[in-house]
Design a protein around this motif. Sequence first.
Motif: not given
Length: 300
Positions: A188-206
């Motif tokens: 849900d937080l990554r979805a909110r970031a998408f809505e705010m025009h920011m790329e997002s991904y899970p921590l395992k991709e860091l």
Amino acid sequence: MLTDMHIAIVGGDARQLEIIRKLSEQDGKLSLIGFDQLDDGFAGANKHSFDTLNPASVDAVVLPVSGMNNEGEVESIFSKNKIILREEWLDKTPGHCVLYTGISNNLMKNMAKRTGKKLVELFERDDIAIFNSVPTAEGTLMMIIQNTNITIHGSKIIVSGFGRTGMTIARTLKALGADVEVAANEGDLRARAFEMHMESYPLKELAQRVRDKDVIVNTIPAKIFTADILSKMPAHTLIVDVASKPGGTDFRYAEKRGIKALLAPGLPGIVAPKTAGKIIANILADLLKEQLETEKGGNS
């Protein structure tokens, strides 16, 4: 109004002064512990120590944002004396006495449980956390500007964690023209970031994502930036870790690699203590009024 309510305010930093001022205006009877070097006078406030203050008269105990350490010691910039809240003293306060703190630890939780005292952790509240995210974001900007030789505009930044604080920091950085990415496990937080025009991904991709970043801002109070992830970063990357101590970064390895990593919990109290103090004071005053009304209802 808090007329006749006896409140013990213990230790802390400049934020406590706003709390004292607010509760004094509300006509509370204040006993200040750990303020022996404070020159300011507040109406209705008297300086004490735990030895001189009768616990049986205290309706509420207000600890600073940092609470106390694992030895029961409470920090205070207004005293050179060691201030320790002992279970024996707390046990002698009335049953209705409430213990207010910014954050707590196991010692405080167990102490409150054993003495039958209600414990209120102010920084667990959404309202205070959201209000505090503003000075935290401003402090983060200050630290980035002071510790880099590039503009925020156009810089590549990861914000790890997208809760109440991370969201405000990410939004502020993006508004200044930074290329902001968000690392968070919650969908849900990554979805909110998408809505705010920011790329997002899970921590395992860091580990793959940090390779070209200029700044990392961590808000997660868990070891996120391990040696493995830090080894993938450019040497010029700046890490600003605003999570509560001990932060989410392997600071030893960062120093070994020559990466500047700054642990910066409590930024509101550093960059804007007056504003941060007012935030806490306003919420605390409301909670004390609710406590007083509950006590009156129980006595009627």
